[in-house]
Design a protein around this motif. Structure first.
Motif, short mmCIF file in Angstrom:
data_model
loop_
_atom_site.label_atom_id
_atom_site.label_comp_id
_atom_site.label_asym_id
_atom_site.label_seq_id
_atom_site.Cartn_x
_atom_site.Cartn_y
_atom_site.Cartn_z
N THR A 10 0.85 -1.18 0.00
CA THR A 10 0.00 0.00 0.00
C THR A 10 0.88 1.24 0.00
O THR A 10 1.80 1.36 0.81
CB THR A 10 -0.92 0.01 1.23
N LEU A 11 0.62 2.13 -0.94
CA LEU A 11 1.40 3.36 -1.07
C LEU A 11 0.45 4.53 -1.24
O LEU A 11 -0.41 4.51 -2.13
CB LEU A 11 2.35 3.25 -2.26
N ASP A 12 0.56 5.53 -0.36
CA ASP A 12 -0.31 6.71 -0.41
C ASP A 12 -1.79 6.32 -0.38
O ASP A 12 -2.62 6.89 -1.10
CB ASP A 12 -0.01 7.55 -1.65
N GLY A 13 -2.10 5.30 0.42
CA GLY A 13 -3.48 4.90 0.61
C GLY A 13 -4.05 4.00 -0.46
O GLY A 13 -5.21 3.57 -0.38
N ARG A 14 -3.26 3.66 -1.46
CA ARG A 14 -3.73 2.78 -2.54
C ARG A 14 -2.99 1.45 -2.49
O ARG A 14 -1.77 1.42 -2.33
CB ARG A 14 -3.52 3.44 -3.90
N GLU A 15 -3.73 0.36 -2.62
CA GLU A 15 -3.13 -0.96 -2.61
C GLU A 15 -2.81 -1.42 -4.04
O GLU A 15 -3.63 -1.24 -4.95
CB GLU A 15 -4.06 -1.99 -1.94
N TYR A 16 -1.63 -1.99 -4.19
CA TYR A 16 -1.19 -2.51 -5.48
C TYR A 16 -0.99 -4.01 -5.39
O TYR A 16 -0.37 -4.51 -4.44
CB TYR A 16 0.11 -1.84 -5.91
N GLN A 17 -1.51 -4.74 -6.37
CA GLN A 17 -1.33 -6.18 -6.46
C GLN A 17 -0.28 -6.48 -7.52
O GLN A 17 -0.41 -6.09 -8.67
CB GLN A 17 -2.63 -6.88 -6.82
N LEU A 18 0.78 -7.18 -7.10
CA LEU A 18 1.89 -7.48 -7.99
C LEU A 18 1.80 -8.89 -8.55
O LEU A 18 0.99 -9.72 -8.10
CB LEU A 18 3.21 -7.33 -7.22
N SER A 19 2.64 -9.18 -9.51
CA SER A 19 2.79 -10.53 -10.03
C SER A 19 3.29 -11.44 -8.91
O SER A 19 4.27 -11.13 -8.23
CB SER A 19 3.80 -10.52 -11.19
N VAL A 20 2.62 -12.58 -8.70
CA VAL A 20 2.98 -13.54 -7.66
C VAL A 20 3.69 -14.72 -8.31
O VAL A 20 3.16 -15.35 -9.22
CB VAL A 20 1.72 -14.00 -6.89
N ASN A 21 4.92 -15.00 -7.85
CA ASN A 21 5.71 -16.06 -8.49
C ASN A 21 6.51 -16.90 -7.50
O ASN A 21 7.37 -17.68 -7.91
CB ASN A 21 6.68 -15.44 -9.50
N ASP A 22 6.21 -16.76 -6.20
CA ASP A 22 6.94 -17.52 -5.17
C ASP A 22 5.94 -17.91 -4.09
O ASP A 22 5.85 -17.25 -3.06
CB ASP A 22 8.07 -16.68 -4.60
N GLY A 23 5.18 -18.97 -4.36
CA GLY A 23 4.08 -19.28 -3.47
C GLY A 23 3.07 -18.16 -3.52
O GLY A 23 2.60 -17.77 -4.60
N ASP A 24 2.75 -17.60 -2.35
CA ASP A 24 1.80 -16.48 -2.30
C ASP A 24 2.49 -15.12 -2.45
O ASP A 24 1.82 -14.08 -2.42
CB ASP A 24 1.05 -16.48 -0.96
N ASN A 25 3.81 -15.13 -2.60
CA ASN A 25 4.57 -13.88 -2.56
C ASN A 25 5.10 -13.49 -3.95
O ASN A 25 5.16 -14.30 -4.87
CB ASN A 25 5.75 -14.01 -1.60
N SER A 26 5.50 -12.24 -4.05
CA SER A 26 6.17 -11.75 -5.25
C SER A 26 7.67 -11.71 -4.97
O SER A 26 8.12 -11.12 -4.00
CB SER A 26 5.68 -10.34 -5.60
N LEU A 27 8.44 -12.37 -5.83
CA LEU A 27 9.89 -12.49 -5.63
C LEU A 27 10.65 -11.82 -6.77
O LEU A 27 10.37 -12.08 -7.94
CB LEU A 27 10.29 -13.97 -5.55
N HIS A 28 11.60 -10.95 -6.40
CA HIS A 28 12.53 -10.35 -7.37
C HIS A 28 11.82 -9.69 -8.55
O HIS A 28 12.25 -9.80 -9.70
CB HIS A 28 13.51 -11.40 -7.87
N GLY A 29 10.70 -9.01 -8.26
CA GLY A 29 10.03 -8.25 -9.30
C GLY A 29 8.93 -8.96 -10.03
O GLY A 29 8.29 -8.38 -10.91
N GLY A 30 8.69 -10.24 -9.70
CA GLY A 30 7.60 -10.98 -10.33
C GLY A 30 8.05 -11.92 -11.42
O GLY A 30 9.24 -12.13 -11.65
#
Length: 310
Positions: free
Chosen positions: A119-139
């Motif tokens: 969350t940045l400045d009140g807005r949530e961002y969803q990233l590419s997930v590539n490590d289980g449930d997490n985003s690793l090294h940029g997606g």
């Protein structure tokens, strides 16, 4: 991941490595060669990937435009014998199909982001997930899988490459158009220096790094379990089972050292060190000791002891 700062990027970071063979000083200060470019291969869509070869101060280096990958870094050991101390593949297909980030530039964000969200400045961002449930090294398609623009340079007695890549707004879920520049420099002393710089047109997050794997005795020479490592820190960041730091970002203090000697990367702890299992850490029991910044790691077989460049 909660962030409230409106401007997150606008600077540069630098890191480097100086090739030193124990007992011999730095690599021989020979003149640098103009970087040489050759075709390394093509991606499935026909995009050409080039390899650049550099040499200066007794250090030899090969870099790919794909991922900014350091394919090899050759330095002399205590007897002056050259070996490639970085790990990599011999052809492009292996890098594309199965590389564990060998030698690559990492971005937009090195390491894991919990659940691929921030969350940045009140807005949530969803990233590419590539490590289980997490985003690793940029997606899934991070900077390690992008073809970078490469510009060779010679400045005084230094030679190097300036790599650039523009990440579009929304790429892998990240906000803002990010223009990244990474500079690889070989100095006349044989030092390899990395400079990172990024600019953005809107608030975002960024954490650029290099993912070189090292074997200071030489690629293919066997295990690195006899390497010795010093870490210039008295604290560490614990992680949970998914390798995510706790939400409070608290750091636990490491136990006091009994010696300034470096510790083995695996196996039995050396003299004057203490065996220790940090709570919820991402590593198993290891040896901890006060760091020696002059030589953060060394191989007793080759005598190769890279040091952090100023």
């Amino acid at each position: 991941m909660e962030l409230s700062r409106r401007t997150v990027i606008a600077g540069a970071a630098a890191a480097g490595i100086a090739a030193t063979a124990a007992g011999t000083g730095t690599a021989h200060a020979t003149g640098g060669r103009k970087p040489v470019k050759e075709l390394f291969g093509k991606l499935a869509d026909g995009t050409k990937v080039y390899r650049w070869s550099l040499e200066n101060g007794g250090t030899r280096m090969k870099v790919l435009s794909y991922g900014g990958i350091v394919q090899s870094l050759e330095i002399p050991d205590r007897r002056g014998r050259y070996a490639n101390v970085s790990l990599g593949f011999g052809d492009l297909d292996d890098y594309v199909a199965s590389s564990p980030y060998f030698g690559a530039l990492i971005g937009r964000y090195g390491n894991r982001i919990d659940s691929g969200r921030f969350t940045l400045d009140g807005r949530e961002y969803q990233l590419s997930v590539n490590d289980g449930d997490n985003s690793l090294h940029g997606g899934a398609q991070g900077f390690d899988k992008r073809v970078w623009d490469v510009e060779p340079f010679a400045h005084g007695s230094d030679v190097g490459l300036r790599l650039s890549y523009t990440s579009a707004d929304g790429e892998m879920g990240y906000p803002g158009t990010l223009r990244a520049t990474v500079t690889y420099t070989l100095t006349r002393r044989g030092d390899w220096r990395i400079d990172y710089e990024a600019t953005t047109d809107k608030a975002t997050v960024v954490n650029l790094t290099s993912h070189v794997y090292w074997n200071l005795a030489g690629e293919g020479s066997g295990t690195v379990e006899d390497h010795e490592l010093s870490i210039a820190a008295s604290r560490y960041t614990p992680t949970d089972a998914g390798l995510i730091p706790p939400a409070s970002w608290r750091r636990s203090r490491a136990p006091p050292s009994t010696s300034a000697a470096p510790s083995r990367s695996a196996g039995t702890c050396g003299p004057g060190t203490r065996s220790w299992s940090p709570p919820r850490a991402s590593t198993t029991t290891g040896c901890w000791t006060r760091a020696s910044p002059a030589a953060p790691s060394t191989s007793p077989r080759s005598g190769t002891a890279p040091r952090a460049a100023p």
